[in-house]
Design a protein around this motif. Structure first.
Motif, short mmCIF file in Angstrom:
data_model
loop_
_atom_site.label_atom_id
_atom_site.label_comp_id
_atom_site.label_asym_id
_atom_site.label_seq_id
_atom_site.Cartn_x
_atom_site.Cartn_y
_atom_site.Cartn_z
N TYR A 69 0.82 -1.21 0.00
CA TYR A 69 0.00 0.00 0.00
C TYR A 69 0.86 1.26 0.00
O TYR A 69 0.47 2.29 -0.56
CB TYR A 69 -0.92 0.00 1.22
CG TYR A 69 -2.13 -0.89 1.08
CD1 TYR A 69 -3.07 -0.67 0.08
CD2 TYR A 69 -2.33 -1.96 1.94
CE1 TYR A 69 -4.18 -1.47 -0.07
CE2 TYR A 69 -3.44 -2.79 1.80
CZ TYR A 69 -4.36 -2.54 0.80
OH TYR A 69 -5.45 -3.35 0.65
N GLN A 70 2.02 1.20 0.64
CA GLN A 70 2.84 2.40 0.73
C GLN A 70 3.35 2.83 -0.64
O GLN A 70 3.36 4.02 -0.98
CB GLN A 70 4.02 2.16 1.67
CG GLN A 70 4.82 3.42 1.99
CD GLN A 70 5.75 3.23 3.17
OE1 GLN A 70 5.41 2.54 4.12
NE2 GLN A 70 6.92 3.85 3.10
N TRP A 72 1.87 2.04 -3.53
CA TRP A 72 0.67 2.49 -4.25
C TRP A 72 0.29 3.90 -3.83
O TRP A 72 -0.04 4.74 -4.67
CB TRP A 72 -0.48 1.53 -3.96
CG TRP A 72 -1.80 2.01 -4.47
CD1 TRP A 72 -2.31 1.89 -5.73
CD2 TRP A 72 -2.79 2.72 -3.71
NE1 TRP A 72 -3.55 2.48 -5.83
CE2 TRP A 72 -3.87 3.00 -4.60
CE3 TRP A 72 -2.89 3.14 -2.39
CZ2 TRP A 72 -5.01 3.68 -4.18
CZ3 TRP A 72 -4.01 3.82 -1.99
CH2 TRP A 72 -5.06 4.08 -2.88
N GLU A 73 0.35 4.20 -2.53
CA GLU A 73 -0.01 5.52 -2.03
C GLU A 73 0.92 6.59 -2.59
O GLU A 73 0.47 7.64 -3.06
CB GLU A 73 0.05 5.53 -0.50
CG GLU A 73 -0.28 6.88 0.11
CD GLU A 73 -0.04 6.89 1.62
OE1 GLU A 73 -0.44 7.87 2.26
OE2 GLU A 73 0.57 5.94 2.14
N THR A 74 2.23 6.32 -2.56
CA THR A 74 3.20 7.29 -3.06
C THR A 74 3.01 7.55 -4.55
O THR A 74 3.00 8.69 -5.01
CB THR A 74 4.63 6.80 -2.80
OG1 THR A 74 4.81 6.59 -1.38
CG2 THR A 74 5.66 7.80 -3.29
N SER A 76 0.29 7.02 -6.36
CA SER A 76 -1.01 7.63 -6.65
C SER A 76 -1.01 9.11 -6.33
O SER A 76 -1.63 9.91 -7.03
CB SER A 76 -2.10 6.93 -5.84
OG SER A 76 -2.21 5.58 -6.20
N ARG A 77 -0.31 9.50 -5.28
CA ARG A 77 -0.32 10.89 -4.85
C ARG A 77 0.38 11.80 -5.85
O ARG A 77 -0.03 12.94 -6.04
CB ARG A 77 0.37 11.01 -3.48
CG ARG A 77 0.27 12.39 -2.87
CD ARG A 77 1.03 12.48 -1.56
NE ARG A 77 0.57 11.52 -0.58
CZ ARG A 77 1.34 10.60 -0.04
NH1 ARG A 77 2.62 10.50 -0.39
NH2 ARG A 77 0.85 9.76 0.85
#
Length: 267
Positions: A69-70, A72-74, A76-77
């Motif tokens: 998730y980390q 993916w989060e980076t 996506s942001r």
């Protein structure tokens, strides 16, 4: 940055590991990662372990690994895809309300179409495109639009490569493809019947940015079962693609007047 005996940096080998998750399945064993990344098993095991510790990858109870998730989060942001998807989504929702099958938007990534968003109705027909999935540029409606509006040099680079035939309808002859690309530019959209999946027809139209560059393709996928001509969806598709383009700052004509060739594509 430390380099292997082959001269590759750690960063290069790490990127090769992350790219192994570009295809299904979404979870891989370390041995599968090593094989796909063409790395020694010991190197893959060490680098995967570090990526798990950093949160870029996650290890499941069966020891298989997936994107974390980390990461993916980076991604996506900060991804430019986020702004494009956010701009396109309202128009995609309106188009999907009309088509009631599949609506999607994709961008050019190498010689593939990378799909950023997809909307599908329950019970819709066949469609092999997935969010964050790739399909070949020559065998999809979105790909034909993106290829038609790319540079002549890139077009020739693609057309000189061996092109895979996915179905009997896939166009692989360079001369035939050149004529198809010219028609895409003239018509402002394309209909691609069963080029990558039997039973499915793709329609796509270009999305432009404020500099009038084609930066994406908006497409719909409908069944090739004779329930109506795919041409009937072209006006709504072109109107939606122009709406997205205007929202991105492009100067495009209003309305949904389009050029049609009249003939119903063979299924």
């Amino acid at each position: 940055m430390a380099r292997s005996t082959s001269g590759e940096s750690v960063l290069t080998r790490t990127m090769r590991i992350l790219r192994t998750f570009n295809t299904t399945p979404t979870t891989l064993s370390v041995s599968e990662i090593a094989r796909r990344a063409d790395l020694p098993i010991a190197t893959a095991h060490r680098l995967v372990g570090e990526l798990v510790d950093l949160g870029a990858l996650e290890r499941e109870s069966d020891k298989r690994v997936r994107i974390g998730y980390q990461l993916w989060e980076t991604a996506s942001r900060s991804s430019p895809a986020r702004d494009l998807s956010r701009t396109a989504l309202p128009y995609m929702e309106d188009l999907q309300a009309v088509v009631r099958e599949h609506t999607q938007i994709g961008v050019l990534e190498g010689t593939d179409v990378l799909y950023l968003e997809r909307l599908s109705d329950r019970g819709a027909g066949r469609n092999v495109a997935e969010i964050a999935g790739r399909l070949p540029i020559h065998a999809t409606s979105s790909g034909l639009v993106l290829l038609a509006h790319s540079s002549p040099e890139f077009q020739e680079e693609v057309l000189q490569q061996p092109l895979r035939r996915y179905t009997a309808h896939t166009v692989t002859d360079p001369g035939q493809l050149r004529r198809r690309l010219a028609a895409v530019r003239a018509d402002g959209y394309v209909i691609a019947p069963q080029m990558i999946t039997l039973g499915a027809v793709g329609l796509a139209a270009p999305v432009r940015d404020r500099d009038n560059r084609v930066v994406a393709a908006l497409s719909v996928v409908v069944p090739a079962d004779g329930r109506g001509s795919p041409h009937m969806h072209a006006p709504a598709l072109v109107a939606a693609s122009r709406g997205v383009s205007r929202a991105m700052g492009a100067r495009v004509p209003g309305g949904n007047t389009i050029r049609t060739r009249g003939a119903k594509p063979s299924h």
